[in-house]
Design a protein around this motif. Structure first.
Motif, PDB file in Angstrom:
ATOM      1  N   THR A 183     -20.585  31.281 -88.259  1.00 32.56           N
ATOM      2  CA  THR A 183     -20.494  30.006 -87.397  1.00 32.56           C
ATOM      3  C   THR A 183     -21.456  28.957 -87.976  1.00 32.56           C
ATOM      4  N   GLU A 184     -22.456  29.360 -88.520  1.00 32.01           N
ATOM      5  CA  GLU A 184     -23.192  28.383 -89.075  1.00 32.01           C
ATOM      6  C   GLU A 184     -22.672  27.834 -90.303  1.00 32.01           C
ATOM      7  N   ILE A 185     -21.931  28.462 -91.028  1.00 29.24           N
ATOM      8  CA  ILE A 185     -21.092  27.849 -92.386  1.00 29.24           C
ATOM      9  C   ILE A 185     -20.521  26.959 -91.807  1.00 29.24           C
ATOM     10  N   GLY A 186     -19.452  27.575 -90.647  1.00 29.89           N
ATOM     11  CA  GLY A 186     -18.321  26.518 -89.988  1.00 29.89           C
ATOM     12  C   GLY A 186     -18.850  25.344 -89.565  1.00 29.89           C
ATOM     13  N   THR A 187     -20.258  25.037 -89.026  1.00 29.48           N
ATOM     14  CA  THR A 187     -20.774  23.601 -88.667  1.00 29.48           C
ATOM     15  C   THR A 187     -20.610  22.731 -89.599  1.00 29.48           C
ATOM     16  N   HIS A 188     -20.695  23.162 -90.995  1.00 31.82           N
ATOM     17  CA  HIS A 188     -20.638  21.882 -91.866  1.00 31.82           C
ATOM     18  C   HIS A 188     -19.175  21.526 -91.994  1.00 31.82           C
ATOM     19  N   TYR A 189     -18.191  22.004 -91.450  1.00 27.17           N
ATOM     20  CA  TYR A 189     -16.943  21.715 -91.586  1.00 27.17           C
ATOM     21  C   TYR A 189     -16.123  21.543 -90.194  1.00 27.17           C
ATOM     22  N   ASP A 190     -16.813  21.595 -89.257  1.00 30.84           N
ATOM     23  CA  ASP A 190     -16.345  21.482 -87.790  1.00 30.84           C
ATOM     24  C   ASP A 190     -15.347  22.696 -87.804  1.00 30.84           C
ATOM     25  N   LYS A 191     -15.633  24.089 -88.170  1.00 31.38           N
ATOM     26  CA  LYS A 191     -14.535  25.256 -88.063  1.00 31.38           C
ATOM     27  C   LYS A 191     -15.152  26.302 -87.463  1.00 31.38           C
ATOM     28  N   THR A 192     -14.326  27.098 -86.909  1.00 35.07           N
ATOM     29  CA  THR A 192     -14.749  28.277 -86.252  1.00 35.07           C
ATOM     30  C   THR A 192     -15.016  29.204 -87.189  1.00 35.07           C
ATOM     31  N   TRP A 193     -15.727  30.455 -86.687  1.00 35.96           N
ATOM     32  CA  TRP A 193     -15.999  31.422 -87.499  1.00 35.96           C
ATOM     33  C   TRP A 193     -14.903  32.234 -88.136  1.00 35.96           C
ATOM     34  N   ALA A 194     -13.845  32.244 -87.569  1.00 39.82           N
ATOM     35  CA  ALA A 194     -12.777  32.793 -87.687  1.00 39.82           C
ATOM     36  C   ALA A 194     -11.773  32.001 -88.798  1.00 39.82           C
ATOM     37  N   ILE A 209     -13.465  30.187 -91.036  1.00 44.29           N
ATOM     38  CA  ILE A 209     -14.331  30.468 -92.305  1.00 44.29           C
ATOM     39  C   ILE A 209     -13.896  31.753 -93.028  1.00 44.29           C
ATOM     40  N   ILE A 210     -13.578  32.779 -92.351  1.00 50.18           N
ATOM     41  CA  ILE A 210     -13.074  33.990 -92.785  1.00 50.18           C
ATOM     42  C   ILE A 210     -11.814  33.794 -93.539  1.00 50.18           C
ATOM     43  N   LEU A 211     -10.815  33.351 -92.899  1.00 49.16           N
ATOM     44  CA  LEU A 211      -9.625  33.007 -93.462  1.00 49.16           C
ATOM     45  C   LEU A 211      -9.604  32.281 -94.607  1.00 49.16           C
ATOM     46  N   ARG A 212     -10.251  31.161 -94.691  1.00 46.38           N
ATOM     47  CA  ARG A 212     -10.174  30.206 -95.740  1.00 46.38           C
ATOM     48  C   ARG A 212     -10.973  30.945 -96.894  1.00 46.38           C
ATOM     49  N   TYR A 213     -12.086  31.730 -96.888  1.00 45.04           N
ATOM     50  CA  TYR A 213     -12.584  32.705 -97.777  1.00 45.04           C
ATOM     51  C   TYR A 213     -11.399  33.512 -98.405  1.00 45.04           C
ATOM     52  N   LEU A 218      -6.677  25.330 -92.071  1.00 40.86           N
ATOM     53  CA  LEU A 218      -7.409  25.761 -93.156  1.00 40.86           C
ATOM     54  C   LEU A 218      -7.134  24.894 -94.442  1.00 40.86           C
ATOM     55  N   PHE A 219      -6.811  23.897 -94.682  1.00 44.07           N
ATOM     56  CA  PHE A 219      -6.295  23.425 -95.806  1.00 44.07           C
ATOM     57  C   PHE A 219      -7.091  21.875 -95.933  1.00 44.07           C
ATOM     58  N   ASP A 220      -8.215  21.527 -95.070  1.00 41.05           N
ATOM     59  CA  ASP A 220      -8.862  20.364 -95.034  1.00 41.05           C
ATOM     60  C   ASP A 220     -10.362  20.498 -95.436  1.00 41.05           C
ATOM     61  N   PHE A 221     -10.727  21.541 -96.065  1.00 39.88           N
ATOM     62  CA  PHE A 221     -12.079  21.930 -96.623  1.00 39.88           C
ATOM     63  C   PHE A 221     -12.028  23.131 -97.403  1.00 39.88           C
ATOM     64  N   SER A 222     -13.051  22.981 -98.311  1.00 37.83           N
ATOM     65  CA  SER A 222     -13.229  24.192 -99.182  1.00 37.83           C
ATOM     66  C   SER A 222     -14.804  24.612 -99.085  1.00 37.83           C
ATOM     67  N   LEU A 223     -14.878  25.973 -99.374  1.00 36.46           N
ATOM     68  CA  LEU A 223     -16.340  26.579 -99.221  1.00 36.46           C
ATOM     69  C   LEU A 223     -16.790  26.356-100.575  1.00 36.46           C
ATOM     70  N   THR A 224     -18.178  26.208-100.546  1.00 34.38           N
ATOM     71  CA  THR A 224     -18.986  26.269-101.722  1.00 34.38           C
ATOM     72  C   THR A 224     -19.413  27.622-102.324  1.00 34.38           C
ATOM     73  N   ASP A 225     -19.843  27.664-103.598  1.00 33.69           N
ATOM     74  CA  ASP A 225     -19.885  28.918-104.191  1.00 33.69           C
ATOM     75  C   ASP A 225     -21.036  29.859-103.488  1.00 33.69           C
ATOM     76  N   SER A 226     -22.185  28.940-103.160  1.00 35.18           N
ATOM     77  CA  SER A 226     -23.164  29.811-102.294  1.00 35.18           C
ATOM     78  C   SER A 226     -22.532  30.137-101.015  1.00 35.18           C
ATOM     79  N   GLU A 227     -21.726  29.249-100.284  1.00 34.94           N
ATOM     80  CA  GLU A 227     -21.275  29.958 -99.164  1.00 34.94           C
ATOM     81  C   GLU A 227     -20.391  31.185 -99.199  1.00 34.94           C
TER      82      GLU A 227
END
Length: 269
Positions: free
Chosen positions: A212-223, A225-229, A253-262
């Motif tokens: 959820t914390e990662i999701g706040t950077h993209y206005d996304k839910t925890w779910a 974030i899992i699927l994008r990963y 899921l296609f309007d953001f990308s995760l950082t290497d750190s995330e």
């Protein structure tokens, strides 16, 4: 939607919908089949075209009916089904043929886009014998691609060594706490696309909080974030939801990308 190109050359939507509790009383896996296609129709209206079912789920006919009711051409959809790894369906060539023909009849279709061996068993030579029957169906154009489910490196490597048509997909359990990194990496290294079943299950509260914390950077839910990963690392996902709103979110899921750190943080969950 983004697509993955299988080793057969055909394209598979990288997001699909699981169906193992659809069309059943109380949405229970072992519930009686009630034929309700409402949630499947909602998913189709939202844009889902990839649906995953199995003989063991007992609801192939419900999936087939929903596709008919949609009014869309069969070619718009990518349907996956699975042959149980039990003697009833693996004992000999006739048993395998019985399973494939039953799936075709239940789905009310002349072909199936992807057909999987649902789970392995001890006798690897028998698995190859079953596989050879499925290869014949591919050569006839009845099965467009074939693959496996729940195979570990031992079973998958043996099949890769002894098959004429290589498995296109290995569907495995993968979610926070059990990413199954080793078999996913082995599958990718050998040109077999991994697919995650249960990608949103068994997520601890601690993991949800981190996601959820990662999701706040993209206005996304925890779910999300899992699927994008998963899709960023080349894994097909087949989340399942009976809720129309969550069905819609699982496609966004296609309007953001995760950082290497995330991604490192997620991998460590």
């Amino acid at each position: 939607m983004e697509f993955v190109t299988l080793n057969t050359g055909i394209q598979l939507p990288i997001i699909g919908s699981g169906t193992n509790t659809f069309g059943k009383v109380d949405r229970a896996y072992m519930g009686a089949i009630n034929g309700d296609t409402t949630e499947l129709q909602e998913a189709i209206a939202l844009g889902y075209r990839h649906f995953d079912t199995a003989i063991a789920y007992r609801n192939e006919a419900v999936v087939g009916q929903a596709i008919k009711e949609s009014g869309l051409e069969r070619s718009e959809f990518f349907i996956t089904s699975k042959l149980p790894g039990t003697k009833e369906y693996t004992a000999d060539k006739a048993a395998v043929q019985k399973g494939v023909e039953a799936s075709l009849q239940a789905l009310d279709t002349t072909y199936i886009d992807l057909y999987l061996v649902h789970h392995p068993w001890e006798n690897l030579e028998e698995i190859v014998s079953v596989w050879q029957v499925l290869e014949e169906y591919v050569e006839q154009g009845v099965l467009k691609a074939i693959g496996v489910s729940n195979f570990e490196e031992k079973e998958l490597s043996y099949l890769l060594e002894h098959s004429r048509i290589k498995p296109a997909v290995n569907q495995v359990e993968s979610h926070p706490g059990k990413w199954n990194d080793a078999i996913i990496a082995y599958s990718l290294d050998n040109g077999v696309i991994p697919e995650a079943w249960g990608p949103l299950t068994r997520v601890s509260q601690e993991a949800q909080a981190a996601l959820t914390e990662i999701g706040t950077h993209y206005d996304k839910t925890w779910a999300q974030i899992i699927l994008r990963y998963q899709i960023e690392r080349g894994v097909i996902v087949i989340p399942k939801s009976h809720n129309k709103k969550r069905q819609a979110l699982n496609l966004e899921l296609f309007d953001f990308s995760l950082t290497d750190s995330e991604k490192a943080t997620i991998q460590a969950l």
